[in-house]
Motif scaffolding. Structure first.
Motif, PDB file in Angstrom:
ATOM      1  N   LEU A 171       0.828  -1.207   0.000  1.00 50.21           N
ATOM      2  CA  LEU A 171       0.000   0.000   0.000  1.00 50.21           C
ATOM      3  C   LEU A 171       0.864   1.259   0.000  1.00 50.21           C
ATOM      4  CD1 LEU A 171      -2.787   1.279   0.074  1.00 50.21           C
ATOM      5  CD2 LEU A 171      -2.745   1.098   2.554  1.00 50.21           C
ATOM      6  N   LEU A 172       1.978   1.221   0.711  1.00 50.46           N
ATOM      7  CA  LEU A 172       2.876   2.371   0.728  1.00 50.46           C
ATOM      8  C   LEU A 172       3.454   2.637  -0.655  1.00 50.46           C
ATOM      9  CD1 LEU A 172       4.287   4.547   2.378  1.00 50.46           C
ATOM     10  CD2 LEU A 172       6.114   2.920   2.826  1.00 50.46           C
ATOM     11  N   MET A 173       3.829   1.560  -1.376  1.00 50.65           N
ATOM     12  CA  MET A 173       4.331   1.741  -2.744  1.00 50.65           C
ATOM     13  C   MET A 173       3.254   2.345  -3.638  1.00 50.65           C
ATOM     14  SD  MET A 173       6.560  -1.705  -3.457  1.00 50.65           S
ATOM     15  CE  MET A 173       6.712  -1.401  -5.195  1.00 50.65           C
ATOM     16  N   CYS A 174       2.011   1.910  -3.452  1.00 53.60           N
ATOM     17  CA  CYS A 174       0.908   2.464  -4.254  1.00 53.60           C
ATOM     18  C   CYS A 174       0.718   3.951  -3.969  1.00 53.60           C
ATOM     19  CB  CYS A 174      -0.392   1.721  -3.943  1.00 53.60           C
ATOM     20  SG  CYS A 174      -0.646   0.285  -4.951  1.00 53.60           S
ATOM     21  N   ILE A 175       0.754   4.316  -2.705  1.00 52.94           N
ATOM     22  CA  ILE A 175       0.559   5.720  -2.339  1.00 52.94           C
ATOM     23  C   ILE A 175       1.664   6.577  -2.940  1.00 52.94           C
ATOM     24  CG2 ILE A 175       0.558   7.340  -0.398  1.00 52.94           C
ATOM     25  CD1 ILE A 175      -0.784   5.111   1.252  1.00 52.94           C
ATOM     26  N   VAL A 176       2.907   6.121  -2.817  1.00 56.74           N
ATOM     27  CA  VAL A 176       4.026   6.897  -3.347  1.00 56.74           C
ATOM     28  C   VAL A 176       3.956   6.984  -4.869  1.00 56.74           C
ATOM     29  CG1 VAL A 176       6.532   6.902  -3.614  1.00 56.74           C
ATOM     30  CG2 VAL A 176       5.531   6.436  -1.386  1.00 56.74           C
ATOM     31  N   THR A 177       3.597   5.882  -5.530  1.00 58.77           N
ATOM     32  CA  THR A 177       3.502   5.886  -6.992  1.00 58.77           C
ATOM     33  C   THR A 177       2.409   6.812  -7.468  1.00 58.77           C
ATOM     34  OG1 THR A 177       4.321   3.626  -7.071  1.00 58.77           O
ATOM     35  CG2 THR A 177       3.179   4.436  -9.014  1.00 58.77           C
ATOM     36  N   VAL A 178       1.240   6.739  -6.835  1.00 56.71           N
ATOM     37  CA  VAL A 178       0.123   7.593  -7.246  1.00 56.71           C
ATOM     38  C   VAL A 178       0.429   9.052  -6.956  1.00 56.71           C
ATOM     39  CG1 VAL A 178      -2.297   8.133  -6.780  1.00 56.71           C
ATOM     40  CG2 VAL A 178      -1.600   5.781  -7.084  1.00 56.71           C
ATOM     41  N   MET A 179       1.046   9.340  -5.818  1.00 53.95           N
ATOM     42  CA  MET A 179       1.418  10.727  -5.500  1.00 53.95           C
ATOM     43  C   MET A 179       2.445  11.248  -6.506  1.00 53.95           C
ATOM     44  SD  MET A 179       0.250  12.269  -2.783  1.00 53.95           S
ATOM     45  CE  MET A 179      -0.330  12.049  -1.158  1.00 53.95           C
ATOM     46  N   ASN A 180       3.456  10.444  -6.782  1.00 54.31           N
ATOM     47  CA  ASN A 180       4.545  10.885  -7.633  1.00 54.31           C
ATOM     48  C   ASN A 180       4.106  11.009  -9.084  1.00 54.31           C
ATOM     49  OD1 ASN A 180       7.073  11.526  -8.596  1.00 54.31           O
ATOM     50  ND2 ASN A 180       7.847   9.455  -8.468  1.00 54.31           N
ATOM     51  N   HIS A 181       3.599   9.934  -9.648  1.00 53.23           N
ATOM     52  CA  HIS A 181       3.286   9.933 -11.072  1.00 53.23           C
ATOM     53  C   HIS A 181       1.903  10.494 -11.367  1.00 53.23           C
ATOM     54  CE1 HIS A 181       6.908   7.851 -12.225  1.00 53.23           C
ATOM     55  NE2 HIS A 181       6.753   7.099 -11.158  1.00 53.23           N
ATOM     56  N   GLY A 182       0.979  10.335 -10.440  1.00 50.91           N
ATOM     57  CA  GLY A 182      -0.370  10.837 -10.686  1.00 50.91           C
ATOM     58  C   GLY A 182      -0.440  12.349 -10.743  1.00 50.91           C
ATOM     59  N   ARG A 184       2.319  14.300 -11.444  1.00 53.94           N
ATOM     60  CA  ARG A 184       3.297  14.846 -12.394  1.00 53.94           C
ATOM     61  C   ARG A 184       2.964  14.556 -13.841  1.00 53.94           C
ATOM     62  NH1 ARG A 184       8.949  13.377 -12.013  1.00 53.94           N
ATOM     63  NH2 ARG A 184       8.185  11.280 -11.718  1.00 53.94           N
ATOM     64  N   ASN A 185       2.391  13.393 -14.125  1.00 56.40           N
ATOM     65  CA  ASN A 185       2.138  13.007 -15.508  1.00 56.40           C
ATOM     66  C   ASN A 185       0.940  13.753 -16.077  1.00 56.40           C
ATOM     67  OD1 ASN A 185       4.239  11.242 -15.416  1.00 56.40           O
ATOM     68  ND2 ASN A 185       2.993   9.421 -15.136  1.00 56.40           N
ATOM     69  N   GLY A 186       0.987  13.999 -17.369  1.00 57.34           N
ATOM     70  CA  GLY A 186      -0.119  14.692 -18.027  1.00 57.34           C
ATOM     71  C   GLY A 186      -1.390  13.872 -18.042  1.00 57.34           C
ATOM     72  N   GLY A 187      -1.259  12.538 -18.164  1.00 54.41           N
ATOM     73  CA  GLY A 187      -2.419  11.660 -18.180  1.00 54.41           C
ATOM     74  C   GLY A 187      -2.726  11.080 -16.823  1.00 54.41           C
ATOM     75  N   GLY A 188      -2.088  11.571 -15.789  1.00 52.01           N
ATOM     76  CA  GLY A 188      -2.325  11.066 -14.442  1.00 52.01           C
ATOM     77  C   GLY A 188      -1.729   9.691 -14.245  1.00 52.01           C
ATOM     78  N   VAL A 189      -2.378   8.896 -13.401  1.00 51.36           N
ATOM     79  CA  VAL A 189      -1.892   7.566 -13.082  1.00 51.36           C
ATOM     80  C   VAL A 189      -2.052   6.631 -14.277  1.00 51.36           C
ATOM     81  CG1 VAL A 189      -2.185   5.631 -11.479  1.00 51.36           C
ATOM     82  CG2 VAL A 189      -2.424   7.935 -10.675  1.00 51.36           C
ATOM     83  N   GLY A 190      -2.927   6.977 -15.203  1.00 52.42           N
ATOM     84  CA  GLY A 190      -3.130   6.150 -16.392  1.00 52.42           C
ATOM     85  C   GLY A 190      -1.859   5.958 -17.197  1.00 52.42           C
ATOM     86  N   ASP A 191      -0.919   6.872 -17.100  1.00 51.68           N
ATOM     87  CA  ASP A 191       0.352   6.704 -17.806  1.00 51.68           C
ATOM     88  C   ASP A 191       1.213   5.616 -17.187  1.00 51.68           C
ATOM     89  OD1 ASP A 191      -0.381   8.695 -19.511  1.00 51.68           O
ATOM     90  OD2 ASP A 191       0.881  10.247 -18.606  1.00 51.68           O
TER      91      ASP A 191
END
Length: 199
Positions: A171-182, A184-191
């Motif tokens: 769950l911690l990896m998910c939170i960090v990934t969604v915070m970081n890439h969600g 920053r990315n133009g398409g959100g987490v979908g990228d």
């Protein structure tokens, strides 16, 4: 040279400011409470630090534009006046990201696959002449003293195989990934999510 002139100019300005406002007549308590005097004193201190310590301190003096320009000052006031509502909006965004992280962890764990670039191995320490002579003697005998060729082939296979990693195993990896890439990315987490196959 220019920094010295700037510092002398500001010191003269502070002395004339204190003389014109009668700050010395009012006493030290009033002098400490006068925000404009403290601002000009901080300007002198920053100029001194820029002159004596490092030139990076001169970049702080750019905030003087905000103090002098009324439009920029009103922009700062509008942000600080509505600071509570801005912080609450940021808190709402964090809650939404957290909820999506939980949904991603529970339902989309296998779809969070990210492409990664493997770290290049660090070069080894330089070999001594005795080691180089030993390796030459082994190669002349037809015997391989090192397994460099096998290890490099193994490293190349690992590099080809490990070009993507799972990014939501905990769950911690998910939170960090969604915070970081969600965010920053133009398409959100979908990228970050795995692209589904047509089959």
């Amino acid at each position: 040279m220019l920094g010295t002139i700037n510092l002398i100019n500001k010191v003269v300005f502070v002395v004339s400011f204190v003389g014109n406002n009668g700050t010395f007549i009012m006493g030290y308590k009033a002098m400490v409470m006068d925000m404009e005097f403290i601002y000009h004193l901080a300007y002198v201190l920053t100029s001194t630090l820029g002159l004596c310590v490092h030139e990076l301190f001169y970049s702080i003096l750019l905030f003087d534009l905000i103090y002098r320009e009324e439009t920029l000052f009103n922009v700062i006031k509008s942000v600080t006046r509505n600071g509570r509502s801005i912080l609450l909006t940021a808190l709402l965004a964090l809650i939404l990201v957290y909820l999506f992280s939980i949904i991603g962890f529970l339902c989309l764990k296998n779809d969070f696959v990210m492409e990664v670039d493997p770290l290049l191995p660090l070069p080894g320490p330089p070999q001594s002449p005795a080691t180089q002579d030993f390796l030459k003697s082994c190669s002349s005998d037809g015997v391989s003293c090192t397994s460099e060729t096998a290890s490099t082939a193994l490293q190349e296979e690992e590099e080809e195989a490990v070009s993507s990693e799972r990014a939501c195993d905990t769950l911690l990896m998910c939170i960090v990934t969604v915070m970081n890439h969600g965010l920053r990315n133009g398409g959100g987490v979908g990228d970050v999510l795995r692209k589904p196959s047509k089959n």
